[in-house]
Design an enzyme around this catalytic site. Structure first.
Site, PDB file in Angstrom:
ATOM      1  N   GLY A 139       0.795  -1.234   0.000  1.00  0.00           N
ATOM      2  CA  GLY A 139       0.000   0.000   0.000  1.00  0.00           C
ATOM      3  C   GLY A 139       0.824   1.278   0.000  1.00  0.00           C
ATOM      4  CE  LYS A 210      -0.248  -7.114  -1.384  1.00  0.00           C
ATOM      5  NZ  LYS A 210      -1.056  -7.023  -0.161  1.00  0.00           N
TER       6      LYS A 210
HETATM    7  N1  LIG Z   1      -8.266  -1.492  -1.589  1.00  0.00           N
HETATM    8  C1  LIG Z   1      -7.031  -1.511  -1.151  1.00  0.00           C
HETATM    9  O1  LIG Z   1      -6.758  -1.299   0.035  1.00  0.00           O
HETATM   10  C2  LIG Z   1      -5.892  -1.807  -2.099  1.00  0.00           C
HETATM   11  C3  LIG Z   1      -4.561  -1.776  -1.610  1.00  0.00           C
HETATM   12  C4  LIG Z   1      -3.512  -2.012  -2.497  1.00  0.00           C
HETATM   13  C5  LIG Z   1      -3.783  -2.301  -3.829  1.00  0.00           C
HETATM   14  N2  LIG Z   1      -5.094  -2.363  -4.249  1.00  0.00           N
HETATM   15  C6  LIG Z   1      -5.337  -2.703  -5.647  1.00  0.00           C
HETATM   16  O2  LIG Z   1      -6.010  -1.625  -6.276  1.00  0.00           O
HETATM   17  C7  LIG Z   1      -6.892  -2.110  -7.266  1.00  0.00           C
HETATM   18  C8  LIG Z   1      -8.301  -1.568  -6.991  1.00  0.00           C
HETATM   19  O3  LIG Z   1      -8.729  -1.987  -5.719  1.00  0.00           O
HETATM   20  P1  LIG Z   1     -10.070  -1.394  -5.071  1.00  0.00           P
HETATM   21  O4  LIG Z   1     -10.091  -1.900  -3.681  1.00  0.00           O
HETATM   22  O5  LIG Z   1     -10.163   0.069  -5.307  1.00  0.00           O
HETATM   23  O6  LIG Z   1     -11.173  -2.144  -5.942  1.00  0.00           O
HETATM   24  P2  LIG Z   1     -12.755  -1.850  -5.959  1.00  0.00           P
HETATM   25  O7  LIG Z   1     -13.156  -1.031  -4.803  1.00  0.00           O
HETATM   26  O8  LIG Z   1     -13.412  -3.151  -6.211  1.00  0.00           O
HETATM   27  O9  LIG Z   1     -12.915  -0.930  -7.276  1.00  0.00           O
HETATM   28  C9  LIG Z   1     -12.782  -1.449  -8.571  1.00  0.00           C
HETATM   29  C10 LIG Z   1     -13.255  -0.387  -9.564  1.00  0.00           C
HETATM   30  O10 LIG Z   1     -13.054  -0.874 -10.886  1.00  0.00           O
HETATM   31  C11 LIG Z   1     -14.246  -0.702 -11.637  1.00  0.00           C
HETATM   32  N3  LIG Z   1     -14.329  -1.759 -12.635  1.00  0.00           N
HETATM   33  C12 LIG Z   1     -14.400  -3.103 -12.422  1.00  0.00           C
HETATM   34  N4  LIG Z   1     -14.447  -3.746 -13.594  1.00  0.00           N
HETATM   35  C13 LIG Z   1     -14.404  -2.797 -14.561  1.00  0.00           C
HETATM   36  C14 LIG Z   1     -14.440  -2.823 -15.966  1.00  0.00           C
HETATM   37  N5  LIG Z   1     -14.525  -3.982 -16.640  1.00  0.00           N
HETATM   38  N6  LIG Z   1     -14.383  -1.642 -16.648  1.00  0.00           N
HETATM   39  C15 LIG Z   1     -14.315  -0.477 -15.980  1.00  0.00           C
HETATM   40  N7  LIG Z   1     -14.277  -0.384 -14.638  1.00  0.00           N
HETATM   41  C16 LIG Z   1     -14.336  -1.523 -13.950  1.00  0.00           C
HETATM   42  C17 LIG Z   1     -15.379  -0.768 -10.651  1.00  0.00           C
HETATM   43  O11 LIG Z   1     -16.487  -0.098 -11.175  1.00  0.00           O
HETATM   44  P3  LIG Z   1     -17.883   0.053 -10.363  1.00  0.00           P
HETATM   45  O12 LIG Z   1     -17.522   0.900  -9.177  1.00  0.00           O
HETATM   46  O13 LIG Z   1     -18.783   0.760 -11.279  1.00  0.00           O
HETATM   47  O14 LIG Z   1     -18.298  -1.320  -9.978  1.00  0.00           O
HETATM   48  C18 LIG Z   1     -14.745  -0.048  -9.450  1.00  0.00           C
HETATM   49  O15 LIG Z   1     -14.931   1.336  -9.574  1.00  0.00           O
HETATM   50  C19 LIG Z   1      -6.775  -3.649  -7.222  1.00  0.00           C
HETATM   51  O16 LIG Z   1      -5.810  -4.059  -8.162  1.00  0.00           O
HETATM   52  C20 LIG Z   1      -6.254  -3.902  -5.835  1.00  0.00           C
HETATM   53  O17 LIG Z   1      -5.516  -5.106  -5.732  1.00  0.00           O
HETATM   54  C21 LIG Z   1      -6.135  -2.116  -3.420  1.00  0.00           C
END
Ligand SMILES: NC(=O)c1ccc[n+]([C@@H]2O[C@H](COP(=O)([O-])OP(=O)(O)OC[C@H]3O[C@@H](n4cnc5c(N)ncnc54)[C@H](OP(=O)(O)O)[C@@H]3O)[C@@H](O)[C@H]2O)c1
Length: 442
Positions: A139, A210
């Site tokens: 993160g 990771k």
């Molecule tokens: N959350 C964390 O703490 C964290 C930490 C480190 C890394 N990450 C990484 O960051 C990335 C995002 O995580 P997140 O937690 O933010 O995920 P999330 O809350 O599930 O958000 C995913 C987003 O992508 C959109 N999406 C999904 N499929 C799509 C498609 N086919 N076309 C266009 N948009 C699409 C979704 O749209 P809708 O909103 O309209 O459904 C949503 O806005 C991942 O790779 C994750 O591993 C996350």
């Protein structure tokens, strides 16, 4: 690009793919810090569009920016694509398209990087674009840039860390309360520290992705998630935790990436890389032992620099967005002044060593019959398999006894056959716990 008034240069045009937990915070930071970012980059950042699945859900961002056509957004006139969708597809295709057309990419997608970084770097090299992914591991913690840049003049020997907040929250909870795994997982879900489907975290898939990224960067070698030996935490019991406590240790899910040097009889050396994710007992005095709850920490050892620890928030919208924004500024600066960030460094091409050959120390706890000669029988099995014993503790109880053994470094294969044979001894009632021991001299 000539130096002028901050922001006098052409705007850096950014497409954002995904607007969930992380994406929402990226939009907020881009808005709140627009003036500072302009000054730091030397040009304003213009967010040209945000791709999502369900635009109606996103009342917090300007409606005119939203689109469901991520491919068209990537193909539009942008300099930089930020991907926070997650998963392999469509992220992989979208990012390859972006890189092939010369657009730099910033991504937080560990799953994608751990499987497809070679293709992504190849596409970036072909067009001269940048590929940054600081947020993919740990993160907010600046970790990948130190490995890629600050330590590029050193020789890293080991990277060992706690890189998954969910499992660390569960194991810290079990250690604090003495409760079992299922009970503590339920508590983590109730408090929002575990997903509805916690498989990726508790089975170690997230940490293995990771570890692959860390090993690749640390050892200049391509390592994918499938190269990483993976064990999750669902088999860690309250008795494992109690046994660890009894020995002044605690249990953590560790991602361990090592450079292994073997010296042959004729003095020639061969090097390989080992990458593994598994629960392990570490001394309570080890710096990683005090990392509790959802925090992450990574311990790096390098020949010249010595030991270093990187610690901070390993997940969450704002902390992850901070790392993404750091990459965005770096890439945007490269655009403004010309030049590129670091490329893939996989020149070393070291072989990946299978877990069966990787030596680690083990803690084994046995329920045994309380009579003379038991220890000798058990010790004979260890000797037979060439697993050397470092310490033994024997405790008698009313009708049975416990035997706790800590080994010197032994291969996983040798240990497995030792434990199988010991489990079959008539004097051994139960093999209560077998766990690796880390963070001590071998
Ligand atoms: N959350 C964390 O703490 C964290 C930490 C480190 C890394 N990450 C990484 O960051 C990335 C995002 O995580 P997140 O937690 O933010 O995920 P999330 O809350 O599930 O958000 C995913 C987003 O992508 C959109 N999406 C999904 N499929 C799509 C498609 N086919 N076309 C266009 N948009 C699409 C979704 O749209 P809708 O909103 O309209 O459904 C949503 O806005 C991942 O790779 C994750 O591993 C996350």
């Amino acid at each position: 690009m000539p130096e002028g008034k901050p922001g006098s240069a052409r705007p850096v045009r950014v497409a954002l793919l995904g607007c969930g937990t992380v994406g929402t915070e990226i939009v907020r930071l881009l808005t709140d810090q627009a003036a500072d970012l302009t000054a730091r980059i030397g040009a304003p950042v213009e967010l040209t569009g945000i791709a999502v699945r369900k635009p109606n859900k996103h009342r917090e961002v300007p409606e005119h920016l939203l689109t469901t056509d991520a491919a068209a957004l990537v193909a539009s006139d942008v300099d930089l694509v930020v991907e926070v969708i997650g998963g392999i597809e469509p992220a992989r295709t979208l990012l390859l398209d972006a890189l092939r057309s010369g657009k730099s990419v910033v991504t937080a997608n560990k799953a994608l990087l751990a499987e497809h970084s070679a293709d992504l770097f190849e596409a970036a090299d072909a067009s001269g674009a940048d590929l940054y992914f600081e947020a993919a591991v740990a993160g907010a913690i600046p970790l990948l840039r130190p490995l890629r840049e600050s330590l590029a003049g050193d020789r890293i020997t080991r990277v060992m860390g706690i890189v998954n907040g969910t499992t660390n929250f569960i194991l810290s909870g079990m250690d604090a309360t003495g409760a079992g795994y299922s009970e503590t997982l339920e508590e983590a879900s109730r408090l929002g520290y575990a997903e509805a489907d916690p498989t990726a975290d508790v089975d170690g898939f997230d940490a293995a992705s990771k570890a692959a990224i860390l090993a690749s960067l640390a050892f200049h070698t391509r390592v994918t998630a499938s190269d990483v030996h993976r064990e999750g935490i669902s088999a860690v019991s309250a008795s494992d935790i109690a046994a660890a406590k009894g020995l002044g240790r605690t249990v953590k899910l560790l991602a361990i990436c090592e450079r292994v040097t073997q010296v042959a009889a004729d003095g020639t050396t061969t090097e390989s890389v080992a990458a593994r994710v598994h629960p392990a007992m570490i001394p309570r005095s080890h710096p990683l032992a005090s990392v509790s709850g959802a925090f992450n920490a990574v311990f790096v050892e390098a020949d010249a620099a010595g030991e270093m620890m990187f610690y901070g928030q390993g997940a969450g919208g704002a902390p992850t967005a901070s790392a993404v924004l750091g990459d965005l500024v770096a890439v945007a600066r490269n655009r403004v002044v010309g030049g590129r960030g670091p490329r893939e460094s996989a020149y070393a091409g070291l072989p990946v060593r299978p877990i069966g050959q990787t030596p680690t120390r083990y803690h084994i706890s046995l329920d045994v019959e309380d009579r003379a000669g038991v220890l000798a029988q058990v010790a004979a099995v260890f000797a037979e398999h060439d697993v050397s014993i470092a310490a033994v503790r024997q405790e008698g109880r009313v009708d049975d006894a416990s035997l706790v053994i800590v080994t010197h470094a032994a291969s996983d294969a040798a240990l497995r056959s030792t434990v199988d044979k010991i489990g079959g001894l008539p004097v051994v009632r139960d093999v209560v716990s077998v766990m690796r021991v880390e963070g001590e001299e071998q």
